[in-house]
Design an enzyme around this catalytic site. Sequence first.
Site, PDB file in Angstrom:
ATOM      1  N   HIS A  83       0.824  -1.212   0.000  1.00 27.11           N
ATOM      2  CA  HIS A  83       0.000   0.000   0.000  1.00 27.11           C
ATOM      3  C   HIS A  83       0.857   1.261   0.000  1.00 27.11           C
ATOM      4  CE1 HIS A  83       0.201  -0.155   4.573  1.00 27.11           C
ATOM      5  NE2 HIS A  83       0.237   1.161   4.412  1.00 27.11           N
ATOM      6  N   ASP A 219       1.209  -7.759   2.376  1.00 26.63           N
ATOM      7  CA  ASP A 219       1.302  -6.318   2.071  1.00 26.63           C
ATOM      8  C   ASP A 219       2.759  -5.887   1.915  1.00 26.63           C
ATOM      9  OD1 ASP A 219       0.900  -3.610   1.807  1.00 26.63           O
ATOM     10  OD2 ASP A 219      -0.332  -3.387   3.602  1.00 26.63           O
ATOM     11  N   SER A 645       3.962   2.231   8.475  1.00 29.49           N
ATOM     12  CA  SER A 645       3.719   1.299   7.370  1.00 29.49           C
ATOM     13  C   SER A 645       5.026   1.058   6.635  1.00 29.49           C
ATOM     14  CB  SER A 645       2.678   1.868   6.411  1.00 29.49           C
ATOM     15  OG  SER A 645       1.411   1.896   7.003  1.00 29.49           O
TER      16      SER A 645
END
Length: 715
Positions: A83, A219, A645
Amino acid sequence: MKYIKLVFLFIALQVQAQQGGMWIPSLLKGMNETEMKNLGMRITAEQIYSVNQSSLKDAVPHFDGGCTAEVISPKGLILTNHHCGFDNIQSHSSVEHDYLTDGFWAYKMEDELPNKDLVVTFIVRIEDVTKKILDGVSGLATETEKQKKIQDNISALSTSSPKESWQENRIRTFYDGNQYLLFVTETFKDVRLVGAPPSSIGKFGSDTDNWVWPRHTGDFSLFRIYADKDNRPAAYSKDNVPYKPKHFLPISAKGIKENDFTMVMGYPGRTQEYLPSYAVEQIITELNPAKIEVRDAALKVQDGFMRKDNAIKIQYASKYASVANYWKKWIGETKGLKKSNAVAVKQKFEKDFQQKVVKAGKQAEYGNLLTDFQKNYSEIKDYALARDVFTEVALRNTELLSLGYKIYQLEQLHTTKGEQAFTDRKNNLINGLGDFYKDFNATVDEKVFEQLIAIYAKRYPKQFLPSSLENLDAKALSSSIYGNSKLVSYDKIKDLLTGDTKTVLDKINSDNGYQLIKSMADAYSKNVAPKYDEINLKNIALQRTYMKAILELSPKSARIFPDANSTLRVTYGKVKGYKPNDAVYYEPITYLDGVMEKYVPGDYEFDVPKKLIDLYNAKDYGKYGTKGKMPVAFIATNHTTGGNSGSPALDADGNLIGLNFDRVWEGTMSDIYYDPAICRNIMVDARYILFIIDKYAGAKNLIDELKIIYPVKKK
């Protein structure tokens, strides 16, 4: 007696092995290093952060200003979240070459794809410059004067502090303005896409599973940093070569188990751990519900179109994910704050704080802080609500309005800076709008507008609402604007902005779409922003004094860490399951079996690629499976937030064991109140990443680059 001593020792170790907090890596020696050692860490603080030798900090860059990455090979290969790389993967995608659906793998370096404006930034060193920044500040009378002096000092020191010509000085504030640190950085501007799994792996579960555990998402994505022949930052060039890092992370395929030590390094964006109870209560009851309602409506419209049209799905994939991310986060945050009784916990802290003030004889300096907070947060309530609703509807979630606001700023520039500034900005705006309209769909945006403008008229405090939105017929207004405004297409807006200054100003002010956003922006900038800024400035000053008092009146053993501000931090904890609700317990590790349990053929969120199904059925996990199962993700007690992230999850020896990408829904309130009982970060297991690269993608070229530590086979 022996039993009592053992119990005492156990309690003492638990006290010294606390978890949570976002710590500055250059300041780990002492309490933090002791806590980390007691949790199981086997390396030293010097191996995490050092100026004189390579250390972990040299392998952890800031990725594109909003995420984290880590260097995993001697050839500048970096790992981050799918992402985090999504915009760049999308930018290379088309209906013919749909890398979002099919994935992308460069099997040789010549196939790696350059990315416009993508950068990664490394920390070279960190220095405390508090005294220099606060020099001459204390004697000033007003908060405005103090802030100006601080900014002047920051500007002067940023320019004068020593650095290499290719480096940059950045000064950031900590503890609400009570400490300032100088970061010397290096930013690399040639970063190329190397690999990304299909979204059915990298985004598996999509928005349904976002912020949720158990999780089964791979991810991750891979990029490579390129540098000039001297290994220094350079703009993209075919002559650039792979960057040679000062340090890269070995990857452990040994696996993890519950209670293993974990450490996460990265660039957490923003936390507010020391807000007073009045602010937290306002977030729970006023601000989050309004923002959630706006985004909920926008997402329902976009999702309906994306499920029916693949071209719209590609256009809106990144935008939808961005909007959905914090929509769901705010829901979980509100739930967690209520569940953990955060307001009551804050109130208890404030009562104890007030007693400390009295005991220290500091009533004159700190005695009125809490009553002043109460007064200010009561006064700012409507202004804060108006600000959030305006931001969510006009600036973030309705594209026609957000574009119109840029034109509004252009007109304001003409008023304040004159014709030349207006012309320069206008030309830059026209040239930059091509990318905006590439992913703009007027039909979708009209339906979003219709929903959101109705919420605006309902939620916006009535005393500030512009007359143009009184007695609103949302459907009729939407039809009129999207049927007549020139903001709906690139060709029409270029025509709108073509001509001399007077002509352009006349044309934009005759456009009904612009007329609406101008009335909204005028009402906000005249009736809301000045008063909000005035009260907020008072709160900033109060918060700084409150933080100073907390630091001053707390014992040395208190674990008072600075709020996140997008600077490099270290957080540590343990692999740990948790109990979110009565009679519910979540294990800390998920497996590929769970992917297959969730599999829905052809589904937008839960489809699974055929090759992954085949590997699962054959139990063909290579060197990465364990006991016939393929680990996918795991959770731990690391204190993380947005910006973490892509952060590396490291084991006790500093080896990569996972890739941070999310938090559990019940624990998203950790931005405001961290509770180790339910706050968990979510990580992709490094073994799943290696499995996808090796067995799924067949990218042996990438596997050969890595230093992988495999488990020792038992004889």
